[in-house]
Design a protein around this motif. Structure first.
Motif, PDB file in Angstrom:
ATOM      1  N   SER A 145       0.841  -1.189   0.000  1.00 33.32           N
ATOM      2  CA  SER A 145       0.000   0.000   0.000  1.00 33.32           C
ATOM      3  C   SER A 145       0.878   1.241   0.000  1.00 33.32           C
ATOM      4  CB  SER A 145      -0.937   0.015   1.216  1.00 33.32           C
ATOM      5  OG  SER A 145      -0.201   0.085   2.411  1.00 33.32           O
ATOM      6  N   PHE A 146       0.334   2.307  -0.565  1.00 32.64           N
ATOM      7  CA  PHE A 146       1.054   3.564  -0.684  1.00 32.64           C
ATOM      8  C   PHE A 146       0.136   4.687  -0.232  1.00 32.64           C
ATOM      9  CE2 PHE A 146       2.307   0.596  -3.960  1.00 32.64           C
ATOM     10  CZ  PHE A 146       3.682   0.514  -3.781  1.00 32.64           C
ATOM     11  N   VAL A 147       0.673   5.611   0.505  1.00 39.12           N
ATOM     12  CA  VAL A 147      -0.059   6.796   0.945  1.00 39.12           C
ATOM     13  C   VAL A 147       0.683   8.013   0.424  1.00 39.12           C
ATOM     14  CG1 VAL A 147      -0.897   8.158   2.879  1.00 39.12           C
ATOM     15  CG2 VAL A 147      -0.934   5.665   3.012  1.00 39.12           C
ATOM     16  N   VAL A 148      -0.023   8.853  -0.323  1.00 43.22           N
ATOM     17  CA  VAL A 148       0.582  10.074  -0.842  1.00 43.22           C
ATOM     18  C   VAL A 148      -0.297  11.250  -0.458  1.00 43.22           C
ATOM     19  CG1 VAL A 148       1.693   8.909  -2.767  1.00 43.22           C
ATOM     20  CG2 VAL A 148      -0.592   9.846  -3.059  1.00 43.22           C
ATOM     21  N   ARG A 149       0.293  12.418  -0.472  1.00 43.68           N
ATOM     22  CA  ARG A 149      -0.427  13.642  -0.120  1.00 43.68           C
ATOM     23  C   ARG A 149      -0.257  14.673  -1.238  1.00 43.68           C
ATOM     24  NH1 ARG A 149      -2.001  12.799   5.030  1.00 43.68           N
ATOM     25  NH2 ARG A 149      -0.768  11.283   6.214  1.00 43.68           N
ATOM     26  N   ASN A 150      -1.251  15.566  -1.314  1.00 44.11           N
ATOM     27  CA  ASN A 150      -1.235  16.618  -2.336  1.00 44.11           C
ATOM     28  C   ASN A 150      -1.093  16.030  -3.740  1.00 44.11           C
ATOM     29  OD1 ASN A 150      -1.327  18.447  -0.181  1.00 44.11           O
ATOM     30  ND2 ASN A 150       0.900  18.500  -0.057  1.00 44.11           N
ATOM     31  N   LEU A 151      -1.932  15.063  -4.033  1.00 45.72           N
ATOM     32  CA  LEU A 151      -1.892  14.402  -5.333  1.00 45.72           C
ATOM     33  C   LEU A 151      -2.569  15.259  -6.396  1.00 45.72           C
ATOM     34  CD1 LEU A 151      -2.270  10.783  -6.297  1.00 45.72           C
ATOM     35  CD2 LEU A 151      -4.032  12.311  -7.175  1.00 45.72           C
ATOM     36  N   VAL A 152      -1.998  15.258  -7.606  1.00 42.72           N
ATOM     37  CA  VAL A 152      -2.563  15.969  -8.746  1.00 42.72           C
ATOM     38  C   VAL A 152      -2.513  15.036  -9.947  1.00 42.72           C
ATOM     39  CG1 VAL A 152      -2.378  17.947 -10.297  1.00 42.72           C
ATOM     40  CG2 VAL A 152      -1.821  18.214  -7.867  1.00 42.72           C
ATOM     41  N   ALA A 153      -3.669  14.871 -10.614  1.00 38.64           N
ATOM     42  CA  ALA A 153      -3.747  14.042 -11.820  1.00 38.64           C
ATOM     43  C   ALA A 153      -4.363  14.870 -12.936  1.00 38.64           C
ATOM     44  CB  ALA A 153      -4.586  12.792 -11.549  1.00 38.64           C
ATOM     45  N   ARG A 154      -3.748  14.823 -14.114  1.00 33.98           N
ATOM     46  CA  ARG A 154      -4.246  15.581 -15.260  1.00 33.98           C
ATOM     47  C   ARG A 154      -3.903  14.836 -16.544  1.00 33.98           C
ATOM     48  NH1 ARG A 154      -2.550  21.015 -14.893  1.00 33.98           N
ATOM     49  NH2 ARG A 154      -1.680  20.717 -12.811  1.00 33.98           N
ATOM     50  N   GLU A 155      -4.671  15.152 -17.597  1.00 38.06           N
ATOM     51  CA  GLU A 155      -4.288  14.656 -18.916  1.00 38.06           C
ATOM     52  C   GLU A 155      -3.011  15.358 -19.354  1.00 38.06           C
ATOM     53  OE1 GLU A 155      -7.089  13.583 -22.139  1.00 38.06           O
ATOM     54  OE2 GLU A 155      -8.528  14.739 -20.955  1.00 38.06           O
ATOM     55  N   VAL A 211      -4.236  10.370  -0.400  1.00 38.63           N
ATOM     56  CA  VAL A 211      -4.697   9.212  -1.164  1.00 38.63           C
ATOM     57  C   VAL A 211      -3.990   7.971  -0.644  1.00 38.63           C
ATOM     58  CG1 VAL A 211      -4.871   8.117  -3.430  1.00 38.63           C
ATOM     59  CG2 VAL A 211      -5.090  10.605  -3.230  1.00 38.63           C
ATOM     60  N   LEU A 212      -4.771   6.947  -0.362  1.00 45.05           N
ATOM     61  CA  LEU A 212      -4.220   5.628  -0.034  1.00 45.05           C
ATOM     62  C   LEU A 212      -4.575   4.680  -1.171  1.00 45.05           C
ATOM     63  CD1 LEU A 212      -4.195   3.601   3.213  1.00 45.05           C
ATOM     64  CD2 LEU A 212      -5.244   2.586   1.201  1.00 45.05           C
ATOM     65  N   VAL A 213      -3.570   3.976  -1.672  1.00 38.95           N
ATOM     66  CA  VAL A 213      -3.768   2.973  -2.718  1.00 38.95           C
ATOM     67  C   VAL A 213      -3.119   1.673  -2.272  1.00 38.95           C
ATOM     68  CG1 VAL A 213      -3.336   2.333  -5.117  1.00 38.95           C
ATOM     69  CG2 VAL A 213      -3.786   4.720  -4.533  1.00 38.95           C
ATOM     70  N   ALA A 214      -3.930   0.614  -2.187  1.00 36.51           N
ATOM     71  CA  ALA A 214      -3.421  -0.728  -1.921  1.00 36.51           C
ATOM     72  C   ALA A 214      -3.607  -1.553  -3.185  1.00 36.51           C
ATOM     73  CB  ALA A 214      -4.168  -1.365  -0.746  1.00 36.51           C
ATOM     74  N   LEU A 215      -2.582  -2.339  -3.539  1.00 41.27           N
ATOM     75  CA  LEU A 215      -2.634  -3.087  -4.781  1.00 41.27           C
ATOM     76  C   LEU A 215      -1.922  -4.423  -4.628  1.00 41.27           C
ATOM     77  CD1 LEU A 215      -0.100  -1.508  -7.293  1.00 41.27           C
ATOM     78  CD2 LEU A 215      -0.208  -0.850  -4.912  1.00 41.27           C
ATOM     79  N   PRO A 216      -2.326  -5.426  -5.387  1.00 38.97           N
ATOM     80  CA  PRO A 216      -1.664  -6.728  -5.308  1.00 38.97           C
ATOM     81  C   PRO A 216      -0.306  -6.705  -5.996  1.00 38.97           C
ATOM     82  CG  PRO A 216      -3.409  -6.771  -6.951  1.00 38.97           C
ATOM     83  CD  PRO A 216      -3.496  -5.438  -6.271  1.00 38.97           C
TER      84      PRO A 216
END
Length: 432
Positions: A79-89, A102-107
């Motif tokens: 799992s990963f925890v990040v702060r101040n995330l920005v996503a754009r095209e 944002v917390l993201v857990a992945l296999p």
């Protein structure tokens, strides 16, 4: 003697095989621990998290960055925890998504496959801001089929979120989605508060989608309570249809139903509303064209069946032609013989102006030999209809009424023409 030696050797053989089995179990465990230590030392969070974000972004056509402190945890499910995330095209001026945390857990298989296909275990977003026009543009670029949407096996959660549209936004957004899979039914709970220049509408809705990849079987149901200056309309709504998102969001067709009550001053008016039309979102506006409209009400609210078109964005466009089955009890009483007629009232309405209905509403009405052509001031009409006492027996309107014959105070008048004059509001826009 040989038998005795064999019997003596047997107890010593068992511990040897047990130690071998224990060693065979311990080796993978040790290797796993060693791999975790190597990853933790060689790839600290500030290095591995940007790599993972870049890979995830590349797999879905977005540039994803995070400026704040990052944290990661390895194990059966990294799992990963990040702060101040920005996503754009790539190359877009406005971010599609921003989030405070944002917390993201992945296999592990997602990491080994470098995010292709993109499968996540869980996603949590705190303080997320979604730009709807940017989202619609990105969705239109996504490939069809399974590659269009990621898989989120253990759910998506949003708290303290916000959605920004053109001239409106949704605040205090909460979303709980147990699972996301392009080919499996989706169930979600969403709540928040819609806000634009003239109204607010808190809501708590349940959403479902039979097949997210194709948009089949979309439904949205629950309580909504729009309110404005001096009025509110708590309602239970149901919206369903086939969802499409190529070149803007669409429901083809949309079926909308609402059971509601209008509260304005001391007036309470229950009503039910139904709409059936293709619903499209494009260039910051929503359209229902052509639209079938059914309104059933009591008191001030008439029972109306009509067809027309509706467009909602920075301005509101509404045009409809239909019939009122019976004269509402709270409307001014018509003089005989007009008031005694049971013939439905033919009606044509047209509005083009601000969404708060501050511009005049054009109205044409016909019943037997009665004709009216004029304009209504909707806010003044609502104030007149909900006032405890009325200064005038007639609603505020402008126009011309013609009737072949009416009776007034026992006198019969023929060829009647009445002109209604009422000062238009200072903020009124030209009639459409």
């Amino acid at each position: 003697m040989n038998a005795g030696r064999a019997q003596a050797a047997t107890p010593r053989a068992r511990p040897r095989w047990a130690r071998i089995a224990l060693a065979l179990c311990a080796v993978p465990l040790a290797l796993g621990l060693l791999l975790w230590l190597v990853l933790a030392l060689a790839f600290p969070p500030e290095r591995i998290v940007p790599l993972v974000l870049a890979r995830v972004g590349a797999s879905i056509g977005l540039e994803i960055s995070a400026d704040g402190d990052a944290a990661s945890r390895f194990g059966a499910r990294p799992s990963f925890v990040v702060r101040n995330l920005v996503a754009r095209e790539p190359g877009a001026a406005r971010p599609l998504l921003q989030a405070r945390r944002v917390l993201v857990a992945l296999p592990w298989r997602t990491i080994r496959a470098l995010g292709d296909p993109l499968e996540l275990a869980r996603v949590e977003l705190d303080g997320a801001v979604l730009d709807l026009p940017a989202l619609q543009h990105w969705l239109a670029t996504r490939p069809p089929g399974a590659g269009r949407l990621p898989i989120v096996s253990d759910g998506l959660q949003v708290t303290g979120g916000r959605i920004d549209g053109d001239g409106w936004h949704v605040e205090a957004l909460r979303l709980a989605l147990p699972r996301l899979h392009p080919e499996r039914p989706l169930r979600a709970q969403v709540s928040g508060r819609y806000v634009d220049a003239s109204r607010r509408a808190p809501f708590a809705l349940a959403a479902s989608l039979v097949r997210p990849a194709s948009g089949r079987g979309f439904a949205l149901a629950g309580p909504v309570a729009p309110e404005g200056d001096g009025w509110r309309v708590p309602a239970w709504i149901l919206l369903s249809g086939a969802l499409h998102w190529e070149d803007g969001l669409r429901l083809l067709p949309a079926r909308f139903g609402a059971s509601a009550r209008l509260f304005a001053g001391d007036t309470v008016a229950p009503f039910a509303l139904g709409l059936h039309a293709p619903l499209r979102s494009h260039a910051g506006a929503w359209t229902l064209v052509p639209a079938g409209i059914a309104l059933r009400g009591e008191g001030l609210v008439p029972s109306l069946d009509a067809r027309g078109r509706i467009a909602y964005g920075q301005r509101l466009l509404f045009e409809a032609e239909g019939r009122i089955a019976r004269w509402p009890s709270e409307w001014p009483t018509l003089p005989p013989p007009l008031g005694a007629s049971r013939v439905p009232l033919d009606l044509a309405l047209a509005y083009r102006g601000a969404p708060d209905l501050s511009a005049p509403l054009s109205l044409r009405a016909a019943r037997d030999d009665l004709r009216f052509d004029g304009r209504l001031d909707v806010p003044a009409l609502v104030a007149w209809g909900t006032a405890p006492t009325r200064d005038s027996p007639l609603p505020p309107l402008q126009g011309r009424l013609q009737a072949a014959r009416i009776e007034v105070s026992g006198a019969e008048l023929e060829g009647v023409v009445l002109e209604f004059e009422d000062d238009p509001p200072a903020t009124a826009a030209p009639a459409p």
